[in-house]
Design a protein around this motif. Structure first.
Motif, PDB file in Angstrom:
ATOM      1  N   ARG A 284       0.849  -1.211   0.000  1.00 45.77           N
ATOM      2  CA  ARG A 284       0.000   0.000   0.000  1.00 45.77           C
ATOM      3  C   ARG A 284       0.878   1.253   0.000  1.00 45.77           C
ATOM      4  O   ARG A 284       0.633   2.211  -0.748  1.00 45.77           O
ATOM      5  N   ASP A 285       1.917   1.233   0.844  1.00 51.64           N
ATOM      6  CA  ASP A 285       2.814   2.392   0.904  1.00 51.64           C
ATOM      7  C   ASP A 285       3.490   2.621  -0.448  1.00 51.64           C
ATOM      8  O   ASP A 285       3.630   3.746  -0.914  1.00 51.64           O
ATOM      9  N   ARG A 286       3.919   1.516  -1.054  1.00 59.89           N
ATOM     10  CA  ARG A 286       4.600   1.638  -2.353  1.00 59.89           C
ATOM     11  C   ARG A 286       3.657   2.200  -3.410  1.00 59.89           C
ATOM     12  O   ARG A 286       4.061   3.043  -4.220  1.00 59.89           O
ATOM     13  N   ILE A 287       2.399   1.734  -3.409  1.00 58.69           N
ATOM     14  CA  ILE A 287       1.423   2.268  -4.374  1.00 58.69           C
ATOM     15  C   ILE A 287       1.248   3.770  -4.140  1.00 58.69           C
ATOM     16  O   ILE A 287       1.187   4.558  -5.094  1.00 58.69           O
ATOM     17  N   GLY A 288       1.212   4.153  -2.875  1.00 63.29           N
ATOM     18  CA  GLY A 288       1.104   5.573  -2.561  1.00 63.29           C
ATOM     19  C   GLY A 288       2.268   6.363  -3.113  1.00 63.29           C
ATOM     20  O   GLY A 288       2.091   7.466  -3.664  1.00 63.29           O
ATOM     21  N   ALA A 289       3.460   5.800  -2.996  1.00 63.37           N
ATOM     22  CA  ALA A 289       4.651   6.490  -3.487  1.00 63.37           C
ATOM     23  C   ALA A 289       4.657   6.567  -5.016  1.00 63.37           C
ATOM     24  O   ALA A 289       5.018   7.590  -5.604  1.00 63.37           O
ATOM     25  N   SER A 301      -5.944   3.615   3.128  1.00 66.86           N
ATOM     26  CA  SER A 301      -6.617   2.331   2.909  1.00 66.86           C
ATOM     27  C   SER A 301      -6.433   1.397   4.092  1.00 66.86           C
ATOM     28  O   SER A 301      -5.350   1.286   4.651  1.00 66.86           O
ATOM     29  N   ALA A 302      -7.501   0.712   4.443  1.00 71.04           N
ATOM     30  CA  ALA A 302      -7.450  -0.340   5.461  1.00 71.04           C
ATOM     31  C   ALA A 302      -7.627  -1.716   4.823  1.00 71.04           C
ATOM     32  O   ALA A 302      -7.913  -2.696   5.517  1.00 71.04           O
ATOM     33  N   THR A 303      -7.422  -1.781   3.512  1.00 72.32           N
ATOM     34  CA  THR A 303      -7.716  -3.012   2.766  1.00 72.32           C
ATOM     35  C   THR A 303      -6.458  -3.514   2.051  1.00 72.32           C
ATOM     36  O   THR A 303      -5.357  -3.021   2.317  1.00 72.32           O
ATOM     37  N   ASN A 304      -6.628  -4.472   1.153  1.00 72.02           N
ATOM     38  CA  ASN A 304      -5.476  -4.934   0.376  1.00 72.02           C
ATOM     39  C   ASN A 304      -5.417  -4.264  -0.993  1.00 72.02           C
ATOM     40  O   ASN A 304      -4.897  -4.828  -1.951  1.00 72.02           O
ATOM     41  N   PHE A 305      -5.972  -3.056  -1.052  1.00 68.78           N
ATOM     42  CA  PHE A 305      -5.892  -2.269  -2.294  1.00 68.78           C
ATOM     43  C   PHE A 305      -5.850  -0.804  -1.925  1.00 68.78           C
ATOM     44  O   PHE A 305      -6.074  -0.422  -0.756  1.00 68.78           O
ATOM     45  N   ILE A 345      -6.157  -0.060  -7.108  1.00 68.90           N
ATOM     46  CA  ILE A 345      -4.980  -0.884  -7.376  1.00 68.90           C
ATOM     47  C   ILE A 345      -4.759  -1.841  -6.214  1.00 68.90           C
ATOM     48  O   ILE A 345      -4.635  -1.419  -5.061  1.00 68.90           O
ATOM     49  N   SER A 346      -4.685  -3.128  -6.518  1.00 73.66           N
ATOM     50  CA  SER A 346      -4.499  -4.132  -5.461  1.00 73.66           C
ATOM     51  C   SER A 346      -3.036  -4.203  -5.042  1.00 73.66           C
ATOM     52  O   SER A 346      -2.122  -3.977  -5.836  1.00 73.66           O
ATOM     53  N   ALA A 347      -2.848  -4.570  -3.766  1.00 69.26           N
ATOM     54  CA  ALA A 347      -1.499  -4.711  -3.204  1.00 69.26           C
ATOM     55  C   ALA A 347      -0.810  -5.911  -3.847  1.00 69.26           C
ATOM     56  O   ALA A 347      -1.090  -7.053  -3.489  1.00 69.26           O
ATOM     57  N   GLY A 348       0.064  -5.649  -4.796  1.00 70.19           N
ATOM     58  CA  GLY A 348       0.737  -6.736  -5.510  1.00 70.19           C
ATOM     59  C   GLY A 348       2.115  -7.025  -4.948  1.00 70.19           C
ATOM     60  O   GLY A 348       2.554  -6.399  -3.973  1.00 70.19           O
ATOM     61  N   LEU A 349       2.766  -7.960  -5.590  1.00 71.81           N
ATOM     62  CA  LEU A 349       4.150  -8.266  -5.268  1.00 71.81           C
ATOM     63  C   LEU A 349       5.033  -7.094  -5.694  1.00 71.81           C
ATOM     64  O   LEU A 349       4.645  -6.301  -6.560  1.00 71.81           O
ATOM     65  N   PRO A 350       6.246  -6.997  -5.140  1.00 71.73           N
ATOM     66  CA  PRO A 350       7.155  -5.943  -5.614  1.00 71.73           C
ATOM     67  C   PRO A 350       7.314  -5.953  -7.141  1.00 71.73           C
ATOM     68  O   PRO A 350       7.347  -4.880  -7.762  1.00 71.73           O
ATOM     69  N   ALA A 351       7.376  -7.128  -7.734  1.00 68.53           N
ATOM     70  CA  ALA A 351       7.539  -7.189  -9.200  1.00 68.53           C
ATOM     71  C   ALA A 351       6.321  -6.615  -9.915  1.00 68.53           C
ATOM     72  O   ALA A 351       6.454  -5.957 -10.958  1.00 68.53           O
ATOM     73  N   ASP A 352       5.127  -6.864  -9.365  1.00 67.05           N
ATOM     74  CA  ASP A 352       3.913  -6.280  -9.946  1.00 67.05           C
ATOM     75  C   ASP A 352       3.978  -4.760  -9.876  1.00 67.05           C
ATOM     76  O   ASP A 352       3.618  -4.058 -10.833  1.00 67.05           O
ATOM     77  N   LEU A 353       4.425  -4.269  -8.737  1.00 70.18           N
ATOM     78  CA  LEU A 353       4.423  -2.809  -8.533  1.00 70.18           C
ATOM     79  C   LEU A 353       5.556  -2.141  -9.299  1.00 70.18           C
ATOM     80  O   LEU A 353       5.455  -0.961  -9.658  1.00 70.18           O
TER      81      LEU A 353
END
Lengths: 370, 370
Positions: A284-289, A301-305, A345-353
């Motif tokens: 989640r933090d990485r998606i935010g960044a 977010s309190a979820t997996n996305f 956006i769902s919380a993916g693996l580092p490779a996904d992100l």
């Protein structure tokens, strides 16, 4: 297309697929998805112990599953600290929502929900001849006051649906706020509290389990943080009289033997769950960044996305989604205004992100030019 | 137990488990079942290729299954030689029967079926407010003339259910007899032809697939000869307009990812199916011989089980079943007169039938003394 054999109710229903699956997107686009971060699946996978249990169970799959789902139901009751009679296991939360709609909605009855919330309960309410009364979100959260007012205003209101944490925005209310809401809803209205994302919520989000309350049923799932979306195992927690009603309408052999095996093993590996939740937090933090790098705002977010505000209107966010899709990045988005300015956006693996980080700036550029 | 939140229809339904599972029997009796030959499972198991495919799919189970079930549906259409639009995949035949009841039964509508036939469709018809019109068996077969007469006599008849080959008797009609029946049923009545046991039927039993006929839907399953009861994958073949209707009511993500993987692999291993059917045939013969050794008569069977006539009334056959159960042999029996004089024994492994051969004489002696 229809058939003369359908009931008037069935003949009037739209034929729909509530969510287009990523496989269907791949078939349409003609190329594989590179980052599958749209369906709020758990890309971190199920526990290795779950995988081992499933592999060991495969040769025994000629046996029907236990229609009473006894072992899993008992394990859930112990895990939750509620009596066995207050737990039901079903074919995912979606399956349970269908049964709940069937149990409580007669033609003309009303369900209250938030405009833009998870639509599957609505699908089932409509499917049983009910009507939906929509309440807009307020500040990207489900509007508890508005929902409450609607349960009082709608004469035939039978049920109010809300999720906490919420899908598709990832927002949440505190347990105290929820408890006040629950206490205020008229007793004749069932509260369907969808806690699909409960495992990723911060402390203080989930109301205490009050399984004696006659007008409250909560639904949870092994499809999210437990990583078992492909097995369809959800459960409900509610008052015993309500829970007993499922035995009058459910597909008794519907929860697969493999699903029971997998969910039981998943429940028993809480260490894996803890680890996954940590990885989800990091994602989640990485998606935010990644969003911030492109000048976009990720919602808390309190979820997996994570819902990412694309900063303009729904058409623009849809163009961003389409541009991501063309680049092999599968995400989804809310469709109702004003939520529709976001992509989800769902919380993916580092490779996904990593792929997301590469492609989001390009997708934004493409959407700008669209 | 009930809830004030239920609709009048739901509040009036009995809470039931249509079949007591063998696991529930083990919990009640307090000892493991030694020969599991009661639920018409395929003790021969699924194909080794299916097991391998399932084991390989386990790590990917965090992904939702394809809601369109595209690969399996396409493979079935090719296998059956019918268009894709004429095939639906569901959560076992039971799940499909629930959806069919929902599509065609409005409160007060009537379904015609045989007294003592497979009860799950009845359960769903009742669950949607319908009424069942029962037609007695004739000569241990479903009475085609009687069923036909009932479809004409019952003013609100919407559907006639029959199975071929039949459960629980194992009897069957020829394709020609069925085709004459199908042609004679009034066009406004849907024919639900349950072919769960089609793979074990002799040549000339199954009517040609006429997927254009508006009032015919056939249901088949991977739970029987294919050995996948624990995965719940069934399919229906019918007219395209009828098939499209499922998209208005089904649980779109209900067919598990694992079920889709397993069924596809099962369909692709027809050599295994052929081998299993041969083993089933041998097991049926052996059950007949075991019955004859005790002076009982095994009825002819086109299925993966054999109905054995215990030669007296239903109470006696029930006593035999209970005596077998106490000895670790799980079988089932028809409950409606006059079928209830029989017990129903599934085609087990040689080791299962060795136990049956040992225990049947003792069970008969115990039942005599009961």
């Amino acid at each position: 297309m229809s058939s003369r054999h359908f009931t008037p109710l069935a003949a009037g229903l739209p034929q729909t697929v509530p969510f287009v699956g990523p496989e269907a997107i791949e078939r349409r686009v003609g190329q594989p998805i590179r980052a599958r971060i749209g369906a709020n699946e758990s890309n971190f996978g199920p526990s290795p112990r779950v995988i081992a249990a499933m592999q060991a169970a495969a040769p025994e799959i000629w046996r029907y599953g236990d229609p009473e789902v006894h072992l899993l139901r008992s394990a859930l009751a112990r895990h939750l600290g509620v009596p066995h009679a207050n737990v039901v296991v079903g074919e995912g939360i979606d399956g349970l929502h269908g049964l709940i709609a069937r149990l409580v909605i007669a033609p003309g009855d009303v369900a209250v929900t938030s405009l833009g919330a998870y639509p599957t309960f609505n699908y089932h309410v409509t499917g049983f001849g009910g009507r939906i009364s929509f309440v807009p979100y307020a500040g990207d959260r489900e509007d508890l006051e508005g929902l409450l007012a609607a349960t009082r205003r709608e004469e035939r209101c039978k049920v109010v649906y809300l999720s906490n944490p919420d899908n598709p925005m990832g927002s949440w209310w505190s347990a105290a706020d929820l408890e006040a809401f629950i206490a205020a809803v008229p007793e004749h209205v069932l509260i369907l509290l969808d806690e699909a994302y409960c495992e990723t919520a911060p402390a203080g989000t989930l109301p205490d389990l009050d399984s004696a309350r006659p007008n409250l049923i909560r639904t949870r799932t092994f499809s999210k943080a437990y990583g078992l979306a492909g097995m369809r195992v959800g459960y409900g927690i509610g008052e015993a009289g309500f829970i007993a009603g499922f035995d009058a309408v459910r597909n008794h052999f519907g929860v697969t033997r493999m699903g029971q095996v997998a969910a039981l093993a998943a429940l028993e590996d809480q260490a894996w769950l803890t680890e996954v939740v940590q990885r989800i937090t990091a994602a989640r933090d990485r998606i935010g960044a990644i969003a911030a790098d492109s000048g976009l705002v990720a919602l808390p977010s309190a979820t997996n996305f994570v819902a990412v505000d694309c900063g303009r209107d729904g058409a623009y966010a849809l163009a961003v989604l389409k541009a991501l899709e063309a680049r092999g990045v599968f995400v989804r988005k809310p469709m109702a205004h004003p939520l529709d300015r976001c992509i989800r956006i769902s919380a993916g693996l580092p490779a996904d992100l990593d792929i997301l980080a590469d492609e989001l700036p390009r997708a934004l550029k493409a959407a700008d030019g669209a």
